[in-house]
Design an enzyme around this catalytic site. Structure first.
Site, PDB file in Angstrom:
ATOM      1  N   ARG A   3      31.608  52.703  39.354  1.00 22.58           N
ATOM      2  CA  ARG A   3      31.178  53.201  40.667  1.00 22.58           C
ATOM      3  C   ARG A   3      31.370  54.697  40.839  1.00 22.58           C
ATOM      4  NH1 ARG A   3      34.832  48.650  43.342  1.00 22.58           N
ATOM      5  NH2 ARG A   3      35.828  49.166  41.376  1.00 22.58           N
TER       6      ARG A   3
ATOM      7  N   LYS B 167      49.655  37.232  39.534  1.00 22.50           N
ATOM      8  CA  LYS B 167      48.874  37.981  40.532  1.00 22.50           C
ATOM      9  C   LYS B 167      48.410  37.043  41.634  1.00 22.50           C
ATOM     10  CE  LYS B 167      44.938  41.141  40.479  1.00 22.50           C
ATOM     11  NZ  LYS B 167      43.918  41.698  39.567  1.00 22.50           N
TER      12      LYS B 167
ATOM     13  N   HIS C   7      29.129  43.477  42.044  1.00 25.65           N
ATOM     14  CA  HIS C   7      29.192  42.687  40.806  1.00 25.65           C
ATOM     15  C   HIS C   7      27.829  42.037  40.517  1.00 25.65           C
ATOM     16  CE1 HIS C   7      33.656  41.946  41.974  1.00 25.65           C
ATOM     17  NE2 HIS C   7      33.685  42.746  40.935  1.00 25.65           N
TER      18      HIS C   7
ATOM     19  N   SER D  43      36.176  44.462  45.802  1.00 25.98           N
ATOM     20  CA  SER D  43      36.779  43.203  46.254  1.00 25.98           C
ATOM     21  C   SER D  43      37.988  43.490  47.141  1.00 25.98           C
ATOM     22  CB  SER D  43      37.232  42.372  45.047  1.00 25.98           C
ATOM     23  OG  SER D  43      36.127  41.995  44.271  1.00 25.98           O
TER      24      SER D  43
HETATM   25  P1  ADP Z   1      39.342  43.583  38.035  1.00 25.50           P
HETATM   26  O1  ADP Z   1      40.141  42.700  38.919  1.00 25.50           O
HETATM   27  O2  ADP Z   1      39.500  43.340  36.561  1.00 25.50           O
HETATM   28  O3  ADP Z   1      39.341  45.039  38.443  1.00 25.50           O
HETATM   29  P2  ADP Z   1      36.900  43.308  39.406  1.00 25.50           P
HETATM   30  O4  ADP Z   1      36.437  41.977  39.819  1.00 25.50           O
HETATM   31  O5  ADP Z   1      37.422  44.208  40.470  1.00 25.50           O
HETATM   32  O6  ADP Z   1      37.903  43.082  38.251  1.00 25.50           O
HETATM   33  O7  ADP Z   1      35.744  44.120  38.643  1.00 25.50           O
HETATM   34  C1  ADP Z   1      35.114  43.701  37.471  1.00 25.50           C
HETATM   35  C2  ADP Z   1      34.106  44.755  37.037  1.00 25.50           C
HETATM   36  O8  ADP Z   1      33.162  44.975  38.051  1.00 25.50           O
HETATM   37  C3  ADP Z   1      34.703  46.127  36.745  1.00 25.50           C
HETATM   38  O9  ADP Z   1      34.017  46.710  35.655  1.00 25.50           O
HETATM   39  C4  ADP Z   1      34.421  46.903  37.986  1.00 25.50           C
HETATM   40  O10 ADP Z   1      34.363  48.311  37.757  1.00 25.50           O
HETATM   41  C5  ADP Z   1      33.075  46.356  38.355  1.00 25.50           C
HETATM   42  N1  ADP Z   1      32.763  46.508  39.777  1.00 25.50           N
HETATM   43  C6  ADP Z   1      33.491  46.142  40.833  1.00 25.50           C
HETATM   44  N2  ADP Z   1      32.880  46.440  41.992  1.00 25.50           N
HETATM   45  C7  ADP Z   1      31.691  47.026  41.649  1.00 25.50           C
HETATM   46  C8  ADP Z   1      30.597  47.593  42.401  1.00 25.50           C
HETATM   47  N3  ADP Z   1      30.602  47.620  43.740  1.00 25.50           N
HETATM   48  N4  ADP Z   1      29.563  48.100  41.696  1.00 25.50           N
HETATM   49  C9  ADP Z   1      29.577  48.091  40.348  1.00 25.50           C
HETATM   50  N5  ADP Z   1      30.575  47.596  39.596  1.00 25.50           N
HETATM   51  C10 ADP Z   1      31.614  47.067  40.225  1.00 25.50           C
END
Ligand code: ADP
Length: 153
Positions: free
Chosen positions: A90, A41, A17, A128
């Site tokens: 990703r 959630k 992120h 995450s």
């Molecule tokens: P959600 O719970 O809505 O899936 P996340 O916090 O998992 O939210 O992700 C928010 C954004 O960050 C999404 O666009 C996701 O694809 C992107 N994202 C998550 N992990 C990575 C990563 N390792 N590299 C690039 N983008 C990421």
């Protein structure tokens, strides 16, 4: 004012992120990190902890603002007058998912554009949910998250 929203659960924020957000700074005047609150959630970290982590990670960046919101992301973008939604991709799975969300968001709010950045390869395997699994099993997450996250575990 070019304002973008980067929405997510950030449970917790990862280096993936952070990489996307920092790379997008040159494209926008302001990036609002928007923590979506979904009461049904269950999260590993509380909303307050997630907001505090984000504040610590980006305390050096005046262009980044941290907010939480409930309801539809497109409505939140409208409320704060953001014309762009920033997302990271990703792999092929993310691509299909993000394409659906972006196309649906456009249907709901036609003035909103989604901007996608592809992850730098070293972060492509970080999510995450994997970080939460490692934590639940007593493993070391320090390679995958910003340092500020470690004080909450
Ligand atoms: P959600 O719970 O809505 O899936 P996340 O916090 O998992 O939210 O992700 C928010 C954004 O960050 C999404 O666009 C996701 O694809 C992107 N994202 C998550 N992990 C990575 C990563 N390792 N590299 C690039 N983008 C990421």
């Amino acid at each position: 004012m070019r304002r973008a929203v980067f929405p997510g659960s950030f449970d917790p924020i990862t280096l993936g992120h952070e990489n996307i957000i920092r790379r997008a700074l040159s494209m926008f005047d302001e990036i609002v990190l928007a923590v979506g609150v979904n009461t049904s959630k269950k999260t590993r970290f509380t909303l307050d902890q997630r907001l505090e982590m984000l504040n610590l990670v980006f305390q050096d960046v005046a262009q980044v603002r941290i907010e939480s919101y409930q309801g539809l992301t497109v409505n939140f973008c409208d409320e704060i007058d953001a014309s762009w939604m920033l997302r990271g991709v990703r792999n092929g799975g993310d691509f299909e998912y993000e394409r659906t969300i972006a196309q649906m968001s456009k249907r709901l709010n036609s003035s909103l554009e989604t901007v996608i950045l592809f992850t730098d390869p070293e972060y492509a395997a970080i999510s995450s949910s994997v970080v939460r699994d490692i934590l639940s099993n007593g493993g070391d997450i320090s390679e995958f998250v910003p340092q500020a996250v470690l004080k909450f575990v």
